[in-house]
Design an enzyme around this catalytic site. Structure first.
Site, PDB file in Angstrom:
ATOM      1  N   CYS A 162     -11.756  31.068  29.889  1.00 39.32           N
ATOM      2  CA  CYS A 162     -11.897  30.479  28.634  1.00 39.32           C
ATOM      3  C   CYS A 162     -10.544  30.386  27.685  1.00 39.32           C
ATOM      4  O   CYS A 162      -9.953  31.621  27.756  1.00 39.32           O
ATOM      5  CB  CYS A 162     -13.120  31.167  27.919  1.00 39.32           C
ATOM      6  SG  CYS A 162     -12.941  30.614  26.064  1.00 39.32           S
ATOM      7  N   VAL A 163      -9.971  29.136  27.609  1.00 42.71           N
ATOM      8  CA  VAL A 163      -8.742  29.119  26.812  1.00 42.71           C
ATOM      9  C   VAL A 163      -8.601  29.896  25.532  1.00 42.71           C
ATOM     10  O   VAL A 163      -7.707  30.390  25.224  1.00 42.71           O
ATOM     11  CB  VAL A 163      -8.164  27.517  26.880  1.00 42.71           C
ATOM     12  CG1 VAL A 163      -9.300  26.756  25.810  1.00 42.71           C
ATOM     13  CG2 VAL A 163      -7.089  27.468  26.346  1.00 42.71           C
TER      14      VAL A 163
END
Lengths: 142, 131
Positions: free
Chosen positions: B79-80
């Site tokens: 997840c960025v």
């Protein structure tokens, strides 16, 4: 037994939020993730239980600690099509609150933002919650 | 056979979550199931860090994941938003934020929560491992 998921076109994804606003990033992450699903038109059921019910206590403000105030994110939920939040009744009782004692900061913010449909709170029994979970596509706990 | 989306939300050092996810993934693959996507969220992004150096007598969980991902050609998404907060960056993000060099292990990719949505909708089962 009421089937609360019957209004959804497909099985919803349930988000169980059990952390208070200030105990870490879980509460914020839960809302962010729920909104991500809502963006893709996935039916979302957002549930507060355990310490998660404390997220709705009024007048919380993280400014003094330079922390993000979660109520502002709550205010954005309606914009993502999330108009109802379920609160587990037993958790409310455990913390000594009645449903109508909780002023919903999020609803007030949403009203200020002229949202068409402010956020509603609904107290649910654990048995009803179990039925909702049983009919869901997936459950995420935060 | 089923397809799984596996969500990892615990770091390699939090009790059980990440290790249980790894062991579950190994078992599912060994039984012939499909893993549609591994999604590393919140503290789970530390599983993709090349900067972690465990003691010699401990399992190197990030490398174990990397081997599994390589062996089975798994789709492993980090997840960025969670990764940026925790300093787990690929080369591109490191340059964008002037944060030195990237430390994302090869085999992992950084992407958004849309990948979690896609995996949830596309898999038969979603299994989330949280501390």
């Amino acid at each position: 037994m009421t089937d609360e998921t019957s209004t959804f076109p497909s099985p919803p994804v349930v988000f169980l939020s059990s952390a208070s606003a200030w105990s870490g990033s879980a509460a914020s992450s839960c809302l962010d993730t729920a909104m991500s699903f809502a963006v893709f038109d996935v039916p979302v059921v957002l549930v507060l239980h355990g310490a998660g019910v404390l997220q709705l206590l009024p007048e919380q403000n993280g400014d003094a600690l330079q922390l993000k105030t979660l109520a502002r994110t709550w205010g954005a939920l309606s914009l993502y099509g999330i108009h109802e939040v379920l609160v587990e009744a037993e958790s409310l009782q455990g913390y000594g609150y009645a449903p109508d004692e909780l002023l919903c900061s999020a609803s007030r913010i949403a009203e200020q933002e002229d949202s068409d449909e402010p956020l509603r709170l609904r107290s649910v029994a654990t048995t009803e919650l179990a039925a909702i979970i049983a009919a869901s596509k997936a459950v995420f706990t935060f | 056979m089923s397809s799984f989306a596996i969500i990892v939300r615990g770091s390699p050092f939090q009790p059980q979550a990440a290790l249980s996810a790894y062991r579950f993934a190994c078992a599912a693959l060994a039984e012939g199931h499909e893993i549609k996507r591994l999604f590393f969220h919140e503290d789970g992004v530390y599983n993709a860090s090349a900067s972690i150096v465990p003691s010699q007598d401990e399992l190197h969980l990030p490398r174990a994941w990397q081997t599994l991902i390589s062996e089975y050609q798994l789709d492993a998404v980090v997840c960025v938003a969670s990764a940026l907060k925790r300093g787990v960056l690929d080369q591109q993000e490191a340059q964008r934020y002037a944060a030195g060099s990237g430390n994302l292990l090869p085999g992992f990719v950084i992407s958004g929560l849309g990948q979690l949505v896609d995996a949830t909708l596309g898999a038969d089962r979603v299994v989330s491992f949280a501390p």
